[in-house]
Design an enzyme around this catalytic site. Structure first.
Site, short mmCIF file in Angstrom:
data_model
loop_
_atom_site.label_atom_id
_atom_site.label_comp_id
_atom_site.label_asym_id
_atom_site.label_seq_id
_atom_site.Cartn_x
_atom_site.Cartn_y
_atom_site.Cartn_z
N GLU A 165 46.62 28.99 41.94
CA GLU A 165 47.77 29.67 41.87
C GLU A 165 48.42 29.87 43.27
O GLU A 165 49.74 30.11 43.68
CB GLU A 165 47.66 31.00 41.11
CG GLU A 165 48.93 31.67 40.99
CD GLU A 165 48.67 33.12 40.26
OE1 GLU A 165 49.39 34.18 40.78
OE2 GLU A 165 47.72 33.34 39.61
N HIS A 166 47.40 30.12 44.20
CA HIS A 166 47.67 30.26 45.71
C HIS A 166 47.98 28.73 46.27
O HIS A 166 48.77 28.77 47.30
CB HIS A 166 46.64 31.00 46.35
CG HIS A 166 46.57 32.43 45.76
ND1 HIS A 166 46.81 33.35 46.62
CD2 HIS A 166 45.76 33.15 44.64
CE1 HIS A 166 46.70 34.69 45.84
NE2 HIS A 166 46.05 34.41 44.55
N GLU B 220 41.97 39.89 47.34
CA GLU B 220 42.81 40.14 46.11
C GLU B 220 41.61 40.76 45.13
O GLU B 220 41.81 41.71 44.50
CB GLU B 220 43.50 39.14 45.41
CG GLU B 220 44.12 39.62 44.18
CD GLU B 220 44.91 38.27 43.64
OE1 GLU B 220 45.36 38.50 42.34
OE2 GLU B 220 45.02 37.29 44.36
N HIS C 293 42.68 30.30 39.33
CA HIS C 293 43.56 31.23 39.96
C HIS C 293 43.68 30.95 41.60
O HIS C 293 44.65 31.11 42.06
CB HIS C 293 42.95 32.71 39.94
CG HIS C 293 43.44 33.72 40.61
ND1 HIS C 293 42.92 34.22 41.92
CD2 HIS C 293 44.65 34.42 40.48
CE1 HIS C 293 43.72 35.14 42.41
NE2 HIS C 293 44.75 35.16 41.50
#
Length: 212
Positions: free
Chosen positions: A44-45, A123, A41
């Site tokens: 993903e950034h 997040e 994840h």
């Protein structure tokens, strides 16, 4: 399938002058090591923080300036990145995806890692920790799959593991999983298959496979 192992799926649909590009990597939270969760994840950034020929956040700006949209998602078994573009801008999407597949590590710095680590932690606070019943999915997943199972931990990882991630850890994760022979490129829409095969070979063909 290209000689470097990249699987390519094409589907022509000339109903509208639009194309969709999806690059799926066979890596998700199940591939993370204990004590180093959340890496899939995190990437993903990080994949939007620049590469050798694309500046920080320029990927998003270039796609939007061409009239397109883009995003990425992470799950237990895969991570994917995608663009929907006017069909005459398809080559831009292919070039952007190829550049970060082949050269992301050229732009990966401690500053980028620290910045995006904090984004992911925020997040997690917003989506899980500080939301009423926000931890239900994390708890359910932990009960469904016993400790030691690759699905036991959530894709977003833990605060402790995110804090512990070093630049060397992150670079090693990318070098292992983000290779053409661990990816599927799908192009759907207003395309000519012959032209697209040549374009894909031109942009992705020289990216080396991960032999291991």
């Amino acid at each position: 399938t290209l000689p470097n192992g990249l699987t390519v799926v094409l589907s022509e649909d000339h109903s509208t002058p639009i194309v969709h590009v999806n690059l799926a990597y066979h890596v998700g939270s199940k591939n993370e090591k204990p004590g180093r969760t959340g890496f899939a994840h995190l990437f993903e950034h990080l994949m939007f923080q620049g590469s050798a020929h694309v500046g920080k956040a320029e990927h998003i700006a270039l796609v939007q300036a061409a009239g397109g949209t883009m995003n990425g998602t992470t799950w237990l078994d895969r991570t994917n990145y995608f663009e929907t573009m006017p069909s005459h801008e398809l080559e831009l999407a292919l070039w952007l995806e190829a550049d970060r597949m082949g050269t992301l590590l050229d732009a990966l710095s401690q500053e980028n890692l620290d910045n995006q680590r904090e984004v992911v932690k925020n997040e997690k606070r917003w989506s899980y920790d500080n939301r009423p019943y926000g931890s239900w999915s994390e708890k359910l997943q932990g009960h469904l799959y016993p400790e030691g199972h690759p699905y036991h931990h959530p894709t977003i990882g833990s605060m402790e593991d995110l804090d512990a991630a070093s630049l060397a850890d992150v670079r090693s994760f990318f070098e292992t999983w983000y290779a053409p022979n661990n990816a599927v490129l799908t192009v759907v829409g207003d395309i000519d298959e012959g032209e697209i095969v040549a374009a894909v070979e031109r942009h992705f063909g020289e990216i080396p496979a991960n032999p291991s």
